[in-house]
Design a protein around this motif. Structure first.
Motif, PDB file in Angstrom:
ATOM      1  N   GLY A 202       0.782  -1.231   0.000  1.00 24.58           N
ATOM      2  CA  GLY A 202       0.000   0.000   0.000  1.00 24.58           C
ATOM      3  C   GLY A 202       0.810   1.274   0.000  1.00 24.58           C
ATOM      4  O   GLY A 202       0.255   2.369   0.105  1.00 24.58           O
ATOM      5  N   LEU A 203       2.125   1.159  -0.122  1.00 21.15           N
ATOM      6  CA  LEU A 203       2.982   2.341  -0.082  1.00 21.15           C
ATOM      7  C   LEU A 203       2.752   3.253  -1.282  1.00 21.15           C
ATOM      8  O   LEU A 203       2.361   2.829  -2.356  1.00 21.15           O
ATOM      9  N   VAL A 204       3.047   4.535  -1.044  1.00 18.34           N
ATOM     10  CA  VAL A 204       3.056   5.530  -2.116  1.00 18.34           C
ATOM     11  C   VAL A 204       4.459   6.141  -2.149  1.00 18.34           C
ATOM     12  O   VAL A 204       4.882   6.725  -1.163  1.00 18.34           O
ATOM     13  N   PRO A 205       5.190   5.959  -3.259  1.00 17.59           N
ATOM     14  CA  PRO A 205       4.792   5.332  -4.520  1.00 17.59           C
ATOM     15  C   PRO A 205       4.676   3.815  -4.400  1.00 17.59           C
ATOM     16  O   PRO A 205       5.329   3.194  -3.566  1.00 17.59           O
ATOM     17  N   GLU A 206       3.845   3.246  -5.254  1.00 22.61           N
ATOM     18  CA  GLU A 206       3.608   1.808  -5.235  1.00 22.61           C
ATOM     19  C   GLU A 206       4.871   1.051  -5.636  1.00 22.61           C
ATOM     20  O   GLU A 206       5.536   1.403  -6.614  1.00 22.61           O
ATOM     21  N   PRO A 207       5.230   0.018  -4.884  1.00 21.17           N
ATOM     22  CA  PRO A 207       6.399  -0.793  -5.272  1.00 21.17           C
ATOM     23  C   PRO A 207       6.203  -1.418  -6.658  1.00 21.17           C
ATOM     24  O   PRO A 207       5.074  -1.689  -7.073  1.00 21.17           O
ATOM     25  N   ARG A 208       7.317  -1.640  -7.336  1.00 18.50           N
ATOM     26  CA  ARG A 208       7.281  -2.253  -8.665  1.00 18.50           C
ATOM     27  C   ARG A 208       8.160  -3.487  -8.682  1.00 18.50           C
ATOM     28  O   ARG A 208       9.302  -3.440  -8.211  1.00 18.50           O
ATOM     29  N   ASP A 209       7.606  -4.562  -9.217  1.00 18.11           N
ATOM     30  CA  ASP A 209       8.344  -5.819  -9.322  1.00 18.11           C
ATOM     31  C   ASP A 209       8.913  -6.254  -7.963  1.00 18.11           C
ATOM     32  O   ASP A 209      10.034  -6.746  -7.866  1.00 18.11           O
ATOM     33  N   GLY A 210       8.096  -6.026  -6.909  1.00 12.39           N
ATOM     34  CA  GLY A 210       8.496  -6.463  -5.578  1.00 12.39           C
ATOM     35  C   GLY A 210       9.557  -5.611  -4.915  1.00 12.39           C
ATOM     36  O   GLY A 210      10.122  -6.013  -3.891  1.00 12.39           O
ATOM     37  N   ARG A 211       9.830  -4.418  -5.471  1.00  4.82           N
ATOM     38  CA  ARG A 211      10.857  -3.544  -4.902  1.00  4.82           C
ATOM     39  C   ARG A 211      10.283  -2.159  -4.661  1.00  4.82           C
ATOM     40  O   ARG A 211       9.545  -1.616  -5.486  1.00  4.82           O
ATOM     41  N   GLY A 212      10.620  -1.574  -3.511  1.00  3.25           N
ATOM     42  CA  GLY A 212      10.243  -0.205  -3.216  1.00  3.25           C
ATOM     43  C   GLY A 212      11.283   0.760  -3.748  1.00  3.25           C
ATOM     44  O   GLY A 212      12.460   0.413  -3.881  1.00  3.25           O
ATOM     45  N   ALA A 213      10.850   1.977  -4.056  1.00  2.00           N
ATOM     46  CA  ALA A 213      11.752   2.998  -4.581  1.00  2.00           C
ATOM     47  C   ALA A 213      12.619   3.574  -3.470  1.00  2.00           C
ATOM     48  O   ALA A 213      12.338   3.410  -2.284  1.00  2.00           O
ATOM     49  N   ARG A 214      13.660   4.258  -3.872  1.00  2.00           N
ATOM     50  CA  ARG A 214      14.491   5.001  -2.930  1.00  2.00           C
ATOM     51  C   ARG A 214      14.107   6.480  -3.035  1.00  2.00           C
ATOM     52  O   ARG A 214      14.010   7.019  -4.150  1.00  2.00           O
ATOM     53  N   PRO A 215      13.872   7.156  -1.913  1.00  2.00           N
ATOM     54  CA  PRO A 215      13.592   8.597  -1.992  1.00  2.00           C
ATOM     55  C   PRO A 215      14.740   9.310  -2.703  1.00  2.00           C
ATOM     56  O   PRO A 215      15.902   9.151  -2.336  1.00  2.00           O
ATOM     57  N   ALA A 216      14.408  10.083  -3.713  1.00  2.00           N
ATOM     58  CA  ALA A 216      15.431  10.635  -4.604  1.00  2.00           C
ATOM     59  C   ALA A 216      16.428  11.538  -3.886  1.00  2.00           C
ATOM     60  O   ALA A 216      17.601  11.606  -4.273  1.00  2.00           O
ATOM     61  N   GLY A 217      15.982  12.250  -2.860  1.00  2.00           N
ATOM     62  CA  GLY A 217      16.865  13.199  -2.192  1.00  2.00           C
ATOM     63  C   GLY A 217      17.727  12.611  -1.091  1.00  2.00           C
ATOM     64  O   GLY A 217      18.512  13.329  -0.463  1.00  2.00           O
TER      65      GLY A 217
END
Length: 276
Positions: A202-217
């Motif tokens: 349920g995270l925002v941004p939504e994980p893709r391919d089983g991986r969560g994003a890294r905050p860009a900053g």
């Protein structure tokens, strides 16, 4: 002058004071804990100042006020509870869900497996589930919690953020939503970011391919978890997120899921010191 640290609270932090006063009181308490962490790490430099955040009042629909009760969980919260119990490694016979077994049977398994009292596990589980549920299902609350965290980071000028428990979810989403704001160090402690069936999907941004994003900053991301922390499941965020380092803390039976316990840990101080 050293960079301040913004500390973001997790569950069980409801205060009677006004939000601004609550943030100041928490910061004062956390400053003492971080000083203890510096001593535990053998650091002779003075610890940085701590700026507190406070958003618990926004979750006040019974989530952080009254004594939690598993019997009052909604059906959605009960389903999340079973996902959590399964993530903790419950065997098939203990993880059949509320249709076959009452929720307390799964809770009792968790308590025995992790050598905690069933009462403590029940309070932790019900409080966490209710607070997470309010945060993740109410867009207005979610946005305001993230705003409070970003206001603290920007307003204090902090380049270091320590985010605990549910606070790591709020902070992660806040930083992802503000990619133009740079942070030298993000330390997540006791984090449930990768908890399947409850938080991760349920995270925002939504994980893709089983991986969560890294905050860009975020320049560096350190995750610290006690293997006995029932909220930090799974403990190693590196399997789901691009963290730079994972450390395993041992906080003891009392502080296994408190921000004070993690701040008092030498590992947290050691992570912070080079950036302070």
């Amino acid at each position: 002058m050293s960079s301040p640290v913004v500390a973001v609270h997790g569950i069980w932090n409801r205060r009677r004071a006004a939000p601004e006063a609550a943030a100041v009181a928490l910061a004062s308490k956390w400053s003492l804990s971080l000083a203890a962490g510096y001593r535990a790490a053998g650091l002779t430099t003075a610890p940085p100042s701590v700026a507190g955040t406070y958003y618990a009042h926004l979750l006040n629909d019974g989530a952080q006020g009254a004594v939690p009760d598993l019997d009052r969980l909604t059906p959605d919260e009960q389903r999340w509870a079973w996902s959590w119990i399964e993530a903790l490694g419950a065997p098939d016979e203990a993880a059949q869900g509320p249709v076959t077994y009452p929720l307390r049977q799964g809770l009792d398994w968790v308590a025995r497996r992790h050598r905690r009292s069933a009462e403590i596990v029940g309070r932790l589980m019900s409080a966490f589930l209710r607070e997470v549920y309010v945060y993740m299902t109410r867009p207005g609350v979610r946005e305001r919690c993230r705003d409070i965290v970003m206001e603290a980071i920007v307003g204090s000028g902090a380049r270091i953020v320590v985010a605990h428990s549910l606070g790591s979810v709020v902070t992660y989403e806040a930083l992802c939503a503000n990619p133009g704001h740079d942070v030298d160090l993000l330390v997540t402690v006791g984090s449930p970011l990768a908890l399947p069936g409850v938080v991760f999907e349920g995270l925002v941004p939504e994980p893709r391919d089983g991986r969560g994003a890294r905050p860009a900053g975020v320049a560096r991301w350190v995750n610290i978890a006690d293997p006995g922390d029932l909220v930090a499941v799974p403990a190693r965020l590196g399997d789901r997120f691009p963290v730079d380092r994972h450390d395993e803390a041992h906080l003891g039976a009392v502080d296994f899921h408190t921000l004070d316990g993690y701040l008092s840990c030498g590992l947290t101080a050691a992570a912070i010191a080079p950036y302070a």
